[in-house]
Design an enzyme around this catalytic site. Structure first.
Site, PDB file in Angstrom:
ATOM      1  N   ARG A 253     -50.132 -42.067  64.710  1.00 56.49           N
ATOM      2  CA  ARG A 253     -49.167 -41.030  64.361  1.00 56.49           C
ATOM      3  C   ARG A 253     -48.354 -40.689  65.615  1.00 56.49           C
ATOM      4  O   ARG A 253     -48.881 -40.635  66.718  1.00 56.49           O
ATOM      5  CB  ARG A 253     -49.865 -39.772  63.836  1.00 56.49           C
ATOM      6  CG  ARG A 253     -50.348 -39.884  62.396  1.00 56.49           C
ATOM      7  CD  ARG A 253     -49.186 -39.930  61.426  1.00 56.49           C
ATOM      8  NE  ARG A 253     -49.593 -39.924  60.023  1.00 56.49           N
ATOM      9  CZ  ARG A 253     -49.776 -41.007  59.291  1.00 56.49           C
ATOM     10  NH1 ARG A 253     -49.634 -42.209  59.845  1.00 56.49           N
ATOM     11  NH2 ARG A 253     -50.101 -40.909  58.016  1.00 56.49           N
ATOM     12  N   GLU A 282     -40.116 -38.565  63.011  1.00 57.13           N
ATOM     13  CA  GLU A 282     -39.393 -39.733  62.506  1.00 57.13           C
ATOM     14  C   GLU A 282     -38.743 -39.412  61.157  1.00 57.13           C
ATOM     15  O   GLU A 282     -39.289 -38.619  60.385  1.00 57.13           O
ATOM     16  CB  GLU A 282     -40.334 -40.931  62.387  1.00 57.13           C
ATOM     17  CG  GLU A 282     -41.535 -40.727  61.483  1.00 57.13           C
ATOM     18  CD  GLU A 282     -42.520 -41.897  61.527  1.00 57.13           C
ATOM     19  OE1 GLU A 282     -42.883 -42.348  60.419  1.00 57.13           O
ATOM     20  OE2 GLU A 282     -42.923 -42.336  62.617  1.00 57.13           O
ATOM     21  N   HIS A 300     -41.883 -47.798  61.684  1.00 55.60           N
ATOM     22  CA  HIS A 300     -43.063 -47.417  60.901  1.00 55.60           C
ATOM     23  C   HIS A 300     -43.318 -48.422  59.770  1.00 55.60           C
ATOM     24  O   HIS A 300     -43.335 -48.074  58.583  1.00 55.60           O
ATOM     25  CB  HIS A 300     -42.913 -46.010  60.330  1.00 55.60           C
ATOM     26  CG  HIS A 300     -44.242 -45.376  59.979  1.00 55.60           C
ATOM     27  ND1 HIS A 300     -44.444 -44.026  59.969  1.00 55.60           N
ATOM     28  CD2 HIS A 300     -45.443 -45.920  59.625  1.00 55.60           C
ATOM     29  CE1 HIS A 300     -45.692 -43.751  59.615  1.00 55.60           C
ATOM     30  NE2 HIS A 300     -46.315 -44.896  59.406  1.00 55.60           N
TER      31      HIS A 300
END
Length: 334
Positions: A253, A282, A300
């Site tokens: 994370r 993000e 991601h």
């Protein structure tokens, strides 16, 4: 005081299927199954739900299938219509859901562990190798037609084979990263909330103190959950404990890393490189990362294989199936 009673299952009239709100566009095979088995409200435009829309559109639904983009803090959970009895998240991480508030409301919550372990571990090693060997700089040189000649001292990176890999968080993904690292003859060190059994440890060296782990990290792979304890764990003080020229990789994370501190260390040369697939806030990442040639960045995509996203969706649906059948789900969080 929070109730310890199990969440109530909706009582469906005979022949009526449970009603499920799906907040994001999911793979076609997953949506085909959910429309086959449920009265589903889909999101074909894949627009992201804000809090007001989530509360509003969940009316008339027995359950919600969310992603990590939908935040469910206590204030939102309390506003959910009473007919909503389960939230199934299309993710392993569950830091976007206040589990204590869910328990207090007798709202079931499930996640999708196990199925994205290999895909995320693969991306971890992609980041590790790409950061160490300056892949972003090399590719940009070719794309911009700036490659003039081979040079004995050109594009010198960091050797991977035989180096010390420190893994922060030795859960499923951390252990899968260690398995891949053994193929590179890396010396594996780790910190975890508790020491692993020998058959899981497989020779990895345990450090009870994460501060001690940092001192042996030629490469640091962050694979721990996001929590109050790990928030901004990798700050300036802890980066200073890393060996000079270390490489940092994060597929866990983004908020585990303090952005300004990492950017400063990459700029000063304290760290050789970083590979990042996750970011705080993000997709609105810290702009300082974009100017760093020694930072390999991905949007991601740790679980972004078709096979993995299918498995995640089917696991979420398995959890919904179990709940509405009155059975206990193996992935119940609340």
């Amino acid at each position: 005081m929070a109730s310890t009673s199990p969440p109530q299952r909706p009582s469906q009239p005979h022949g009526q299927r449970p009603r499920i709100l799906v907040t994001r566009k999911l793979p076609d095979a997953v949506e085909a199954r959910i429309t086959r088995d449920y009265d589903a409200t889909l999101n074909p435009a894949d627009s992201v739900f804000d809090a007001d829309r989530l509360v509003r559109e969940s009316a008339g639904h027995d359950g919600i299938l969310v992603c990590s983009t939908e935040k469910l803090p206590a204030a939102i959970i309390e506003k959910l219509p009473p007919e909503v009895k389960i939230v199934a998240t299309f993710s392993v991480g569950h830091d976007h859901i206040d589990l204590a508030a869910a328990k207090a409301r007798r709202l079931a919550v499930t996640n999708t562990p196990d199925v994205l372990t290999d895909a995320t571990a693969d991306i971890t090693f992609l980041l590790l190798l790409a950061a160490a060997r300056r892949a972003y700089e090399g590719e940009r040189t070719i794309r911009e037609d700036r490659w003039g000649r081979w040079e004995p001292t050109g594009m010198l990176g960091v050797h991977v084979t035989g180096k010390r890999l420190a893994i922060l968080g030795m859960g499923r993904i951390g252990r899968a990263v260690a398995q891949r690292a053994r193929g590179f003859e890396m010396e594996i060190h780790y910190n975890n909330r508790s020491r692993l059994a020998p058959e899981l440890e497989q020779g990895a060296i345990y450090h009870e103190d994460p501060e001690e782990l940092l001192s042996v990290a030629d490469f640091l792979s962050i694979n721990c959950p996001s929590s109050k304890e790990t928030y901004h764990f990798l700050n300036a003080d802890r980066i200073a404990r890393l060996p000079d020229g270390a490489v940092v990789v994060n597929t866990a994370r983004g908020n585990i890393v303090h952005d300004e501190s990492l950017i400063a260390a990459l700029t000063s040369g304290k760290l050789a490189a970083a590979g990042l697939d996750v970011f705080e806030n993000e997709p609105n990442i810290h702009p300082g990362y974009r100017d760093l040639p020694n930072c390999f960045l991905l949007p991601h995509i740790g679980s972004a294989t078709l096979e993995t996203r299918h498995a995640m969706g089917f696991r979420a649906l398995d959890n919904l199936d179990a709940f509405f059948a009155g059975k206990e789900s193996r992935d119940r969080l609340a």
